[in-house]
Design a protein around this motif. Structure first.
Motif, PDB file in Angstrom:
ATOM      1  N   LYS A   1      15.117  -2.977  -1.189  1.00  0.00           N
ATOM      2  CA  LYS A   1      14.273  -3.134  -0.440  1.00  0.00           C
ATOM      3  C   LYS A   1      13.849  -4.202  -1.753  1.00  0.00           C
ATOM      4  O   LYS A   1      14.118  -4.130  -2.549  1.00  0.00           O
ATOM      5  CB  LYS A   1      12.619  -3.158  -0.692  1.00  0.00           C
ATOM      6  N   GLU A   2      13.736  -6.112  -1.371  1.00  0.00           N
ATOM      7  CA  GLU A   2      13.556  -7.079  -1.907  1.00  0.00           C
ATOM      8  C   GLU A   2      12.663  -7.175  -2.893  1.00  0.00           C
ATOM      9  O   GLU A   2      12.784  -7.602  -4.077  1.00  0.00           O
ATOM     10  CB  GLU A   2      13.505  -8.712  -1.453  1.00  0.00           C
ATOM     11  N   SER A   3      11.298  -6.849  -2.569  1.00  0.00           N
ATOM     12  CA  SER A   3      10.350  -6.407  -3.572  1.00  0.00           C
ATOM     13  C   SER A   3      10.258  -5.211  -4.447  1.00  0.00           C
ATOM     14  O   SER A   3      10.677  -4.277  -3.438  1.00  0.00           O
ATOM     15  CB  SER A   3       8.897  -6.953  -2.795  1.00  0.00           C
ATOM     16  N   ILE A   4      10.182  -5.246  -5.398  1.00  0.00           N
ATOM     17  CA  ILE A   4       9.605  -3.706  -6.489  1.00  0.00           C
ATOM     18  C   ILE A   4       8.584  -3.628  -6.147  1.00  0.00           C
ATOM     19  O   ILE A   4       7.228  -4.175  -6.757  1.00  0.00           O
ATOM     20  CB  ILE A   4      10.755  -4.441  -7.891  1.00  0.00           C
ATOM     21  N   ASP A   5       8.448  -2.631  -5.661  1.00  0.00           N
ATOM     22  CA  ASP A   5       6.811  -2.101  -5.821  1.00  0.00           C
ATOM     23  C   ASP A   5       6.817  -0.541  -5.745  1.00  0.00           C
ATOM     24  O   ASP A   5       6.764   0.078  -5.549  1.00  0.00           O
ATOM     25  CB  ASP A   5       6.518  -2.600  -3.833  1.00  0.00           C
ATOM     26  N   ILE A   6       5.873  -0.291  -6.809  1.00  0.00           N
ATOM     27  CA  ILE A   6       5.901   1.275  -7.777  1.00  0.00           C
ATOM     28  C   ILE A   6       4.875   1.550  -7.201  1.00  0.00           C
ATOM     29  O   ILE A   6       3.567   1.194  -8.019  1.00  0.00           O
ATOM     30  CB  ILE A   6       6.333   0.653  -9.064  1.00  0.00           C
ATOM     31  N   SER A   7       4.620   2.325  -6.498  1.00  0.00           N
ATOM     32  CA  SER A   7       3.915   3.692  -6.311  1.00  0.00           C
ATOM     33  C   SER A   7       3.471   4.022  -7.643  1.00  0.00           C
ATOM     34  O   SER A   7       4.227   4.777  -8.371  1.00  0.00           O
ATOM     35  CB  SER A   7       3.861   4.695  -5.495  1.00  0.00           C
ATOM     36  N   LEU A   8       2.183   4.765  -7.870  1.00  0.00           N
ATOM     37  CA  LEU A   8       1.431   5.535  -8.899  1.00  0.00           C
ATOM     38  C   LEU A   8       0.945   6.695  -8.881  1.00  0.00           C
ATOM     39  O   LEU A   8      -0.265   6.852  -7.991  1.00  0.00           O
ATOM     40  CB  LEU A   8       0.686   5.042 -10.128  1.00  0.00           C
ATOM     41  N   ALA A   9       1.401   8.266  -9.465  1.00  0.00           N
ATOM     42  CA  ALA A   9       0.641   9.280  -8.628  1.00  0.00           C
ATOM     43  C   ALA A   9      -0.470   9.278  -9.437  1.00  0.00           C
ATOM     44  O   ALA A   9      -0.384   9.281 -10.752  1.00  0.00           O
ATOM     45  CB  ALA A   9       1.849  10.533  -8.560  1.00  0.00           C
TER      46      ALA A   9
ATOM     47  N   ARG B   1     -11.069  13.696  -5.995  1.00  0.00           N
ATOM     48  CA  ARG B   1     -10.692  13.686  -4.219  1.00  0.00           C
ATOM     49  C   ARG B   1      -9.792  14.130  -3.759  1.00  0.00           C
ATOM     50  O   ARG B   1      -9.245  14.133  -2.429  1.00  0.00           O
ATOM     51  CB  ARG B   1     -11.107  12.283  -3.960  1.00  0.00           C
ATOM     52  N   GLY B   2      -8.252  14.224  -4.502  1.00  0.00           N
ATOM     53  CA  GLY B   2      -6.989  14.180  -4.206  1.00  0.00           C
ATOM     54  C   GLY B   2      -5.756  13.460  -5.255  1.00  0.00           C
ATOM     55  O   GLY B   2      -6.329  12.605  -5.728  1.00  0.00           O
ATOM     56  N   LEU B   3      -4.745  13.241  -4.406  1.00  0.00           N
ATOM     57  CA  LEU B   3      -3.482  12.906  -5.274  1.00  0.00           C
ATOM     58  C   LEU B   3      -3.179  11.501  -4.266  1.00  0.00           C
ATOM     59  O   LEU B   3      -3.571  11.115  -3.073  1.00  0.00           O
ATOM     60  CB  LEU B   3      -2.911  13.660  -4.870  1.00  0.00           C
ATOM     61  N   TYR B   4      -3.586  10.143  -5.029  1.00  0.00           N
ATOM     62  CA  TYR B   4      -3.825   8.951  -4.523  1.00  0.00           C
ATOM     63  C   TYR B   4      -2.042   8.144  -4.955  1.00  0.00           C
ATOM     64  O   TYR B   4      -1.642   8.852  -6.127  1.00  0.00           O
ATOM     65  CB  TYR B   4      -5.155   8.419  -4.266  1.00  0.00           C
ATOM     66  N   ASN B   5      -1.810   7.492  -4.161  1.00  0.00           N
ATOM     67  CA  ASN B   5      -0.497   6.944  -4.643  1.00  0.00           C
ATOM     68  C   ASN B   5      -0.648   5.254  -4.588  1.00  0.00           C
ATOM     69  O   ASN B   5      -0.773   4.375  -4.452  1.00  0.00           O
ATOM     70  CB  ASN B   5       0.753   7.084  -4.138  1.00  0.00           C
ATOM     71  N   PRO B   6      -1.044   4.661  -5.404  1.00  0.00           N
ATOM     72  CA  PRO B   6      -1.749   3.163  -5.182  1.00  0.00           C
ATOM     73  C   PRO B   6      -0.652   2.769  -6.429  1.00  0.00           C
ATOM     74  O   PRO B   6       0.270   3.045  -6.003  1.00  0.00           O
ATOM     75  CB  PRO B   6      -2.638   3.321  -6.346  1.00  0.00           C
ATOM     76  N   VAL B   7      -0.701   1.075  -5.350  1.00  0.00           N
ATOM     77  CA  VAL B   7       1.527   0.438  -5.435  1.00  0.00           C
ATOM     78  C   VAL B   7       0.749  -0.630  -6.148  1.00  0.00           C
ATOM     79  O   VAL B   7       0.063  -1.664  -6.176  1.00  0.00           O
ATOM     80  CB  VAL B   7       1.636   0.353  -4.084  1.00  0.00           C
TER      81      VAL B   7
ATOM     82  N   ILE C   1       6.356   6.403  -9.121  1.00  0.00           N
ATOM     83  CA  ILE C   1       6.410   7.344 -11.037  1.00  0.00           C
ATOM     84  C   ILE C   1       5.441   8.258 -10.416  1.00  0.00           C
ATOM     85  O   ILE C   1       4.251   8.232 -10.805  1.00  0.00           O
ATOM     86  CB  ILE C   1       6.233   6.217 -11.935  1.00  0.00           C
ATOM     87  N   SER C   2       5.325   9.735 -10.941  1.00  0.00           N
ATOM     88  CA  SER C   2       4.604  10.480 -11.262  1.00  0.00           C
ATOM     89  C   SER C   2       4.688  10.863 -12.531  1.00  0.00           C
ATOM     90  O   SER C   2       5.237  11.354 -13.305  1.00  0.00           O
ATOM     91  CB  SER C   2       4.555  12.061 -10.156  1.00  0.00           C
TER      92      SER C   2
END
Length: 263
Positions: free
Chosen positions: A115-123, A128-134, A174-175
């Motif tokens: 992938k050309e763009s580096i888009d890091i998800s954060l756990a 309300r539960g587990l979210y993974n915003p980027v 990343i978690s």
């Protein structure tokens, strides 16, 4: 939920989606019987997470590599510029992904695609539960800007204000369970990503310096869970070695802009 506790009804006793869903709470059951509110808020989220994790564990050949990192200088610098330890870890990951782009890959139609763009998800765990915003396109973000974006996403996750686009198109996850006192753990890969980084707590440990003298240093353990279809052991080890180099010399992650914004 522990997958080992679920009785599988699939071929050879494998756990299938229906088995996972049977373990999930449904509205109007136990909570209402006890006089409480229906447990609606997290059912859909947990079912979606369960579906993804079962699929990932059953279909991705995971392997795990762990490295210990001396965080002495990170702790010193974070106080000077007002960012978190996790911000440094995210910055080190972004810089390392630039040097090892194959770790920033997706498995698509039977092949690895960088992938050309580096888009890091954060756990982010919330009530309300587990979210993974980027954090989108973070490969060249200054540390302070990266910190501000991460904080904004985490705050909106806790308030239930994330948009769908805030949680899409992550290329690496990343978690961090360090704040819960977890020393190390192995995370499950979010498909179609190639890897996920699990971050433990920073803990004082005995280390030997360059003069072969013992001392105490704050150490964190980073564990990379990797997809063996995309990466091999050497790829994972080299990526973690680069992260270790950045975190043990964190001045390389700090720009003049970061210092000026603090002032």
């Amino acid at each position: 939920m522990n997958l080992a506790d679920i009785r599988g009804s699939g071929p050879g006793g494998r756990v299938v989606l229906a088995d996972v869903e049977r373990t999930q709470p449904t509205p109007g059951t136990d909570a209402e019987a006890a006089g409480g509110k229906p447990q609606k808020r997290s059912v859909k989220i947990r079912r979606l997470v369960a579906r993804k994790m079962v699929d990932s564990w059953q279909n991705i050949p995971h392997f795990f590599v762990t490295v210990a990192v001396d965080m002495t200088d990170v702790i010193r610098f974070r106080r000077d510029i007002g960012v978190s330890i996790n911000d440094f870890i995210v910055a080190a990951a972004a810089s390392s992904l630039k040097e090892h782009p194959w770790v920033n890959s997706h498995w698509i139609d039977g092949e690895a695609v960088e992938k050309e763009s580096i888009d890091i998800s954060l756990a982010v765990a919330t009530d309300r539960g587990l979210y993974n915003p980027v954090i989108k396109d973070c490969g060249n973000l200054p540390l302070k800007e990266l910190s501000l974006r991460a904080k904004d996403l985490a705050d909106r996750a806790h308030k239930g204000k994330l948009r769908e686009e805030d949680m899409s198109e992550g290329t690496f996850t990343i978690s961090n369970m360090g704040m819960l006192g977890v020393e190390s753990f192995s995370a499950i890969i979010t498909p179609p990503q190639a890897a996920v980084l699990a971050v433990g707590t920073v803990k004082g440990e005995i280390v030997i310096n360059e003069k072969e003298e013992p001392g105490i240093a704050p150490v964190v353990r980073l564990t990379l869970s990797a997809d063996h279809r995309i990466l091999d052991g050497a790829d994972a080890a080299e990526f973690l070695a680069t992260m270790k180099t950045y975190l043990e010399a964190p001045v390389t992650l700090i720009t003049c802009d970061d210092v000026n914004k603090k002032r």
